[in-house]
Each structure stands twice: as C-alpha cells, then as structure tokens.
Design a protein around this motif. Structure first.
Motif, PDB file in Angstrom:
ATOM      1  N   GLY A   1       0.793  -1.216   0.000  1.00  0.00           N
ATOM      2  CA  GLY A   1       0.000   0.000   0.000  1.00  0.00           C
ATOM      3  C   GLY A   1       0.826   1.265   0.000  1.00  0.00           C
ATOM      4  N   ALA A   2       2.085   1.183   0.397  1.00  0.00           N
ATOM      5  CA  ALA A   2       2.925   2.382   0.428  1.00  0.00           C
ATOM      6  C   ALA A   2       3.317   2.796  -0.986  1.00  0.00           C
ATOM      7  CB  ALA A   2       4.181   2.124   1.256  1.00  0.00           C
ATOM      8  N   MET A   3       3.389   4.101  -1.200  1.00  0.00           N
ATOM      9  CA  MET A   3       3.818   4.601  -2.500  1.00  0.00           C
ATOM     10  C   MET A   3       5.249   4.137  -2.761  1.00  0.00           C
ATOM     11  SD  MET A   3       3.959   8.492  -3.996  1.00  0.00           S
ATOM     12  CE  MET A   3       2.205   8.718  -3.839  1.00  0.00           C
ATOM     13  N   ALA A   4       5.544   3.874  -4.013  1.00  0.00           N
ATOM     14  CA  ALA A   4       6.893   3.475  -4.406  1.00  0.00           C
ATOM     15  C   ALA A   4       7.896   4.534  -3.960  1.00  0.00           C
ATOM     16  CB  ALA A   4       6.955   3.290  -5.928  1.00  0.00           C
ATOM     17  N   GLU A   5       9.131   4.117  -3.795  1.00  0.00           N
ATOM     18  CA  GLU A   5      10.189   5.046  -3.391  1.00  0.00           C
ATOM     19  C   GLU A   5      10.414   6.090  -4.491  1.00  0.00           C
ATOM     20  OE1 GLU A   5      11.551   5.009  -0.370  1.00  0.00           O
ATOM     21  OE2 GLU A   5      10.378   3.238   0.158  1.00  0.00           O
ATOM     22  N   VAL A   6      10.844   7.268  -4.087  1.00  0.00           N
ATOM     23  CA  VAL A   6      11.055   8.372  -5.020  1.00  0.00           C
ATOM     24  C   VAL A   6      11.990   7.963  -6.160  1.00  0.00           C
ATOM     25  CG1 VAL A   6      12.004  10.713  -5.269  1.00  0.00           C
ATOM     26  CG2 VAL A   6      10.562  10.148  -3.308  1.00  0.00           C
ATOM     27  N   GLY A   7      13.070   7.292  -5.843  1.00  0.00           N
ATOM     28  CA  GLY A   7      14.016   6.862  -6.879  1.00  0.00           C
ATOM     29  C   GLY A   7      13.367   5.946  -7.913  1.00  0.00           C
ATOM     30  N   THR A   8      12.503   5.064  -7.450  1.00  0.00           N
ATOM     31  CA  THR A   8      11.785   4.159  -8.358  1.00  0.00           C
ATOM     32  C   THR A   8      10.863   4.953  -9.278  1.00  0.00           C
ATOM     33  OG1 THR A   8      11.835   2.396  -6.696  1.00  0.00           O
ATOM     34  CG2 THR A   8      10.186   2.187  -8.447  1.00  0.00           C
ATOM     35  N   ILE A   9      10.167   5.924  -8.704  1.00  0.00           N
ATOM     36  CA  ILE A   9       9.247   6.754  -9.491  1.00  0.00           C
ATOM     37  C   ILE A   9      10.026   7.558 -10.535  1.00  0.00           C
ATOM     38  CG2 ILE A   9       7.613   8.686  -9.397  1.00  0.00           C
ATOM     39  CD1 ILE A   9       6.856   7.623  -6.535  1.00  0.00           C
ATOM     40  N   VAL A  10      11.103   8.191 -10.123  1.00  0.00           N
ATOM     41  CA  VAL A  10      11.911   8.996 -11.042  1.00  0.00           C
ATOM     42  C   VAL A  10      12.458   8.120 -12.170  1.00  0.00           C
ATOM     43  CG1 VAL A  10      14.062  10.335 -11.250  1.00  0.00           C
ATOM     44  CG2 VAL A  10      12.489  10.762  -9.343  1.00  0.00           C
ATOM     45  N   ASP A  11      12.970   6.944 -11.841  1.00  0.00           N
ATOM     46  CA  ASP A  11      13.509   6.045 -12.865  1.00  0.00           C
ATOM     47  C   ASP A  11      12.437   5.650 -13.869  1.00  0.00           C
ATOM     48  OD1 ASP A  11      16.011   6.169 -11.682  1.00  0.00           O
ATOM     49  OD2 ASP A  11      15.845   4.195 -10.707  1.00  0.00           O
ATOM     50  N   LYS A  12      11.235   5.352 -13.391  1.00  0.00           N
ATOM     51  CA  LYS A  12      10.147   4.940 -14.290  1.00  0.00           C
ATOM     52  C   LYS A  12       9.691   6.106 -15.163  1.00  0.00           C
ATOM     53  CE  LYS A  12       7.416   1.780 -15.833  1.00  0.00           C
ATOM     54  NZ  LYS A  12       7.948   0.617 -16.539  1.00  0.00           N
ATOM     55  N   VAL A  13       9.613   7.299 -14.585  1.00  0.00           N
ATOM     56  CA  VAL A  13       9.237   8.478 -15.375  1.00  0.00           C
ATOM     57  C   VAL A  13      10.261   8.707 -16.484  1.00  0.00           C
ATOM     58  CG1 VAL A  13       8.989  11.003 -15.312  1.00  0.00           C
ATOM     59  CG2 VAL A  13       7.883   9.598 -13.554  1.00  0.00           C
ATOM     60  N   LYS A  14      11.538   8.630 -16.152  1.00  0.00           N
ATOM     61  CA  LYS A  14      12.587   8.788 -17.167  1.00  0.00           C
ATOM     62  C   LYS A  14      12.438   7.746 -18.265  1.00  0.00           C
ATOM     63  CE  LYS A  14      16.339  10.666 -14.311  1.00  0.00           C
ATOM     64  NZ  LYS A  14      17.674  10.323 -13.756  1.00  0.00           N
ATOM     65  N   GLU A  15      12.234   6.494 -17.853  1.00  0.00           N
ATOM     66  CA  GLU A  15      12.092   5.400 -18.824  1.00  0.00           C
ATOM     67  C   GLU A  15      10.933   5.657 -19.775  1.00  0.00           C
ATOM     68  OE1 GLU A  15      10.329   0.922 -18.612  1.00  0.00           O
ATOM     69  OE2 GLU A  15      11.737   1.457 -17.022  1.00  0.00           O
ATOM     70  N   VAL A  16       9.778   6.018 -19.235  1.00  0.00           N
ATOM     71  CA  VAL A  16       8.592   6.240 -20.061  1.00  0.00           C
ATOM     72  C   VAL A  16       8.781   7.457 -20.966  1.00  0.00           C
ATOM     73  CG1 VAL A  16       6.139   6.859 -19.983  1.00  0.00           C
ATOM     74  CG2 VAL A  16       7.014   5.030 -18.513  1.00  0.00           C
ATOM     75  N   LEU A  17       9.381   8.524 -20.452  1.00  0.00           N
ATOM     76  CA  LEU A  17       9.615   9.713 -21.272  1.00  0.00           C
ATOM     77  C   LEU A  17      10.581   9.424 -22.404  1.00  0.00           C
ATOM     78  CD1 LEU A  17       9.686  12.577 -18.632  1.00  0.00           C
ATOM     79  CD2 LEU A  17       7.878  12.023 -20.268  1.00  0.00           C
ATOM     80  N   PHE A  18      11.635   8.656 -22.123  1.00  0.00           N
ATOM     81  CA  PHE A  18      12.569   8.283 -23.170  1.00  0.00           C
ATOM     82  C   PHE A  18      11.870   7.432 -24.237  1.00  0.00           C
ATOM     83  CE2 PHE A  18      16.021   9.495 -20.260  1.00  0.00           C
ATOM     84  CZ  PHE A  18      16.842  10.174 -21.136  1.00  0.00           C
ATOM     85  N   GLN A  19      11.058   6.485 -23.815  1.00  0.00           N
ATOM     86  CA  GLN A  19      10.318   5.643 -24.765  1.00  0.00           C
ATOM     87  C   GLN A  19       9.361   6.489 -25.598  1.00  0.00           C
ATOM     88  OE1 GLN A  19       8.398   2.749 -22.293  1.00  0.00           O
ATOM     89  NE2 GLN A  19      10.211   1.455 -22.117  1.00  0.00           N
ATOM     90  N   HIS A  20       8.684   7.400 -24.938  1.00  0.00           N
ATOM     91  CA  HIS A  20       7.675   8.225 -25.616  1.00  0.00           C
ATOM     92  C   HIS A  20       8.326   9.158 -26.636  1.00  0.00           C
ATOM     93  CE1 HIS A  20       3.864  10.249 -26.179  1.00  0.00           C
ATOM     94  NE2 HIS A  20       4.473  11.408 -25.996  1.00  0.00           N
ATOM     95  N   SER A  21       9.494   9.671 -26.313  1.00  0.00           N
ATOM     96  CA  SER A  21      10.151  10.612 -27.215  1.00  0.00           C
ATOM     97  C   SER A  21      10.975   9.917 -28.293  1.00  0.00           C
ATOM     98  CB  SER A  21      11.036  11.581 -26.421  1.00  0.00           C
ATOM     99  OG  SER A  21      12.075  10.881 -25.777  1.00  0.00           O
ATOM    100  N   GLY A  22      11.084   8.591 -28.199  1.00  0.00           N
ATOM    101  CA  GLY A  22      11.801   7.819 -29.207  1.00  0.00           C
ATOM    102  C   GLY A  22      13.295   7.718 -28.972  1.00  0.00           C
ATOM    103  N   PHE A  23      13.762   8.176 -27.825  1.00  0.00           N
ATOM    104  CA  PHE A  23      15.189   8.107 -27.510  1.00  0.00           C
ATOM    105  C   PHE A  23      15.458   6.871 -26.681  1.00  0.00           C
ATOM    106  CE2 PHE A  23      14.541  12.716 -28.021  1.00  0.00           C
ATOM    107  CZ  PHE A  23      15.461  12.939 -29.043  1.00  0.00           C
ATOM    108  N   GLN A  24      16.676   6.392 -26.740  1.00  0.00           N
ATOM    109  CA  GLN A  24      17.111   5.285 -25.911  1.00  0.00           C
ATOM    110  C   GLN A  24      17.789   5.852 -24.661  1.00  0.00           C
ATOM    111  OE1 GLN A  24      16.627   2.013 -26.239  1.00  0.00           O
ATOM    112  NE2 GLN A  24      15.435   2.368 -28.088  1.00  0.00           N
ATOM    113  N   GLN A  25      17.477   5.292 -23.518  1.00  0.00           N
ATOM    114  CA  GLN A  25      18.105   5.717 -22.272  1.00  0.00           C
ATOM    115  C   GLN A  25      19.486   5.105 -22.175  1.00  0.00           C
ATOM    116  OE1 GLN A  25      15.723   4.852 -18.870  1.00  0.00           O
ATOM    117  NE2 GLN A  25      16.993   6.033 -17.484  1.00  0.00           N
ATOM    118  N   SER A  26      20.481   5.902 -21.795  1.00  0.00           N
ATOM    119  CA  SER A  26      21.855   5.363 -21.683  1.00  0.00           C
ATOM    120  C   SER A  26      22.138   4.891 -20.299  1.00  0.00           C
ATOM    121  CB  SER A  26      22.868   6.428 -22.081  1.00  0.00           C
ATOM    122  OG  SER A  26      22.703   7.596 -21.314  1.00  0.00           O
TER     123      SER A  26
END
Length: 93
Positions: free
Chosen positions: A68-93
């Motif tokens: 029930g606890a919200m995911a850790e901030v680092g997990t959220i930030v990593d997932k946001v970066k991943e999704v934004l990179f996928q959405h913009s068509g760039f590969q994450q390094s």
C-alpha cells in the motif's frame, strides 16, 4: 482512490492528452489496496494505457504493515525517465 478524493483526479484524467504518457502511483492502506474495487480501478487505468508504478510493502502511517505504500522516489523517477525516453523515441543510456 477514496471517493471523496477522486473527483480532481478523474477530472485531470478525462482532460489528459491521451497521446502523452500518464503514470500513476497508488498509495493507500493495506485493506484498501486489497479491496477488489481497487484492483478493478487499477486494471481500468492500465487498460487505458496508463503506466502503474506499483505500491510497495512496508510499515504504513496507519500502523498496517503490508502493501500500500507509495513506491520510493528513486523508483518513481527512474520509471518516469524510462517512459519519457520511450515516448520521445530516444534510448536511455
């Protein structure tokens, strides 16, 4: 996902540009998380193509211990970066 708090969230979701990614991070006590309505709501959001950042198990503010606890901030930030990179068509390094 309490009923009284749903209205602003559902308004934002209805107004969301569906060509853009939407991520959500559930956070609630364990009893709410385990309720079948919660599973239906999460499944509906995912069916719309929205990305869940799953909650985690730990001791909650209400005293419960479990999911029930919200995911850790680092997990959220990593997932946001991943999704934004996928959405913009760039590969994450």
């Amino acid at each position: 996902m309490a009923v009284g708090r749903e209205y602003p969230l559902t308004c934002v979701i209805r107004a969301w540009d569906r060509s853009k990614p939407l991520l959500f991070c559930p956070a609630m006590n364990t009893a709410m998380w385990e309720h079948p309505i919660t599973a239906q709501q999460v499944d509906q959001l995912k069916a719309f193509g929205y990305v869940e950042i799953p909650c985690v198990a730990k001791k909650l503010v209400c005293g419960d211990e479990g999911l029930g606890a919200m995911a850790e901030v680092g997990t959220i930030v990593d997932k946001v970066k991943e999704v934004l990179f996928q959405h913009s068509g760039f590969q994450q390094s």
